[in-house]
Design an enzyme around this catalytic site. Sequence first.
Site, mmCIF file in Angstrom:
data_model
loop_
_atom_site.group_PDB
_atom_site.id
_atom_site.type_symbol
_atom_site.label_atom_id
_atom_site.label_comp_id
_atom_site.label_asym_id
_atom_site.label_seq_id
_atom_site.Cartn_x
_atom_site.Cartn_y
_atom_site.Cartn_z
ATOM 1 N N TYR A 108 15.146 30.305 9.288
ATOM 2 C CA TYR A 108 13.903 30.881 9.807
ATOM 3 C C TYR A 108 13.859 30.812 11.328
ATOM 4 C CZ TYR A 108 11.935 30.724 5.084
ATOM 5 O OH TYR A 108 11.695 30.913 3.760
ATOM 6 N N LYS A 141 0.834 -1.214 0.000
ATOM 7 C CA LYS A 141 0.000 0.000 0.000
ATOM 8 C C LYS A 141 0.866 1.261 0.000
ATOM 9 C CE LYS A 141 -0.172 -0.497 5.019
ATOM 10 N NZ LYS A 141 -0.884 -1.140 6.126
HETATM 11 C C1 LIG Z 1 -0.038 -2.055 6.779
HETATM 12 C C2 LIG Z 1 -0.604 -3.368 7.128
HETATM 13 C C3 LIG Z 1 0.220 -4.513 7.127
HETATM 14 C C4 LIG Z 1 1.718 -4.446 6.998
HETATM 15 O O1 LIG Z 1 2.260 -3.977 8.208
HETATM 16 P P1 LIG Z 1 3.841 -3.835 8.456
HETATM 17 O O2 LIG Z 1 3.939 -3.469 9.882
HETATM 18 O O3 LIG Z 1 4.312 -2.750 7.562
HETATM 19 O O4 LIG Z 1 4.468 -5.124 8.127
HETATM 20 C C5 LIG Z 1 -0.410 -5.744 7.283
HETATM 21 N N1 LIG Z 1 -1.741 -5.837 7.482
HETATM 22 C C6 LIG Z 1 -2.533 -4.742 7.528
HETATM 23 C C7 LIG Z 1 -4.002 -4.933 7.777
HETATM 24 C C8 LIG Z 1 -1.995 -3.480 7.374
HETATM 25 O O5 LIG Z 1 -2.794 -2.405 7.454
#
Ligand SMILES: *Cc1c(COP(=O)(O)O)cnc(C)c1O
Length: 370
Positions: free
Chosen positions: A264, A40
């Site tokens: 800044y 994702k």
């Molecule tokens: C993002 C996510 C993962 C992966 O998690 P990591 O900690 O990056 O390995 C797996 N399952 C779900 C439902 C997630 O939202």
Amino acid sequence: MICPASEQTAALTIDLRAVVENYRLLAARAIDSQIAATIKADAYGLGITQLAPVLAAAGCAFFYVAHLAEGISLRESLNQQGVAPPIAVLHGIAVQDHAVAAAYQLLPVLCDLGAVEAWRRIAAQQNKKLPVIIHLDTGMNRLGLAPADVAALAAQSDSLAGLDVRYWLSHLACADKPEHPLNQQQLSLFKAQLRGLPPAPATMANSGGIFLGSEYHFQQVRPGCALYGINPTPLVGNPMRPVVRLTAPVLQLRQIGAGESVGYGASWRSKRLGKLAVLPVGYADGWLRSLSNRGHVFFGAHAAPIAGRVSMDLLTVDVTDVPDHLCAPGMPAELIGAQQDVDAVASAAGTIGYEILTSLGARYRRVYES
Ligand SMILES: *Cc1c(COP(=O)(O)O)cnc(C)c1O
């Protein structure tokens, strides 16, 4: 995009071989389970179109994305490679998008009873079985059917009519903390729920969950961060290979007098006659503003502390103690790499490696090493 030859931009190098090695390391850990890549948010900022084909070629035969649109673009890029692994959409897919989901062969992760009911109706209308994943919430209290809803589902024999449940899914809240009691609680609840539901494969472990032990693996694990080099076991050393390197050329070197301020808000003041290097990276590139006056970049093995606020496009570092032969205009500073990994940058910024990776900006020159 046209890239001038004299690129004065930072370079983000992504080591695709390391991604494959990480995939294999995880496969060796969860030897009896399928390794589904969680890809994702554009593969955690690293580039889904570059990483997905490499993972598929390494043997990855199942992918998770968060959004429908991510699933569509992943399907298109895998089609070009001539492979068609299942792709599941963690947020679920709205009923009105079911035809799109079918066209792109995307599996919805159903996250409440309403979604279960809606997909049953579509199955009945079409008079066929629809493949789905059902998310059972076991303690995260984010997405997924609440325990009472799972009980209702289990009690009603036709509640899944028309649905081909590919996986029962749950998600761990504290997988990176092996001692946390919630891990065991979630595992026990999930196992109890599985006993009451029609048999189907199960999936629970994210990256951290893989390292909690084989009882968390079930038939499939869903690593994300570990594939991309983030430490899935923060309490001990990182078992994964680093994937990301970020370097930036010195745009300008300048002297600073004792007592003068930088940037800044004049939030940093030089205590001595010194030297500053200006780098073309700022918070618009994901170098978080919380790194102002915190953290370092490196010239060779020499740390150069961040001096003053991180601005939108620029970063100023104190190079007074860095030897001249390592730090001249055009020479690279290492922001992420051998001297400091993603997790070290995250810790200086007061966040987690995930946020550093997913914030990486679009202005870097991206180099994919294969
Ligand atoms: C993002 C996510 C993962 C992966 O998690 P990591 O900690 O990056 O390995 C797996 N399952 C779900 C439902 C997630 O939202």
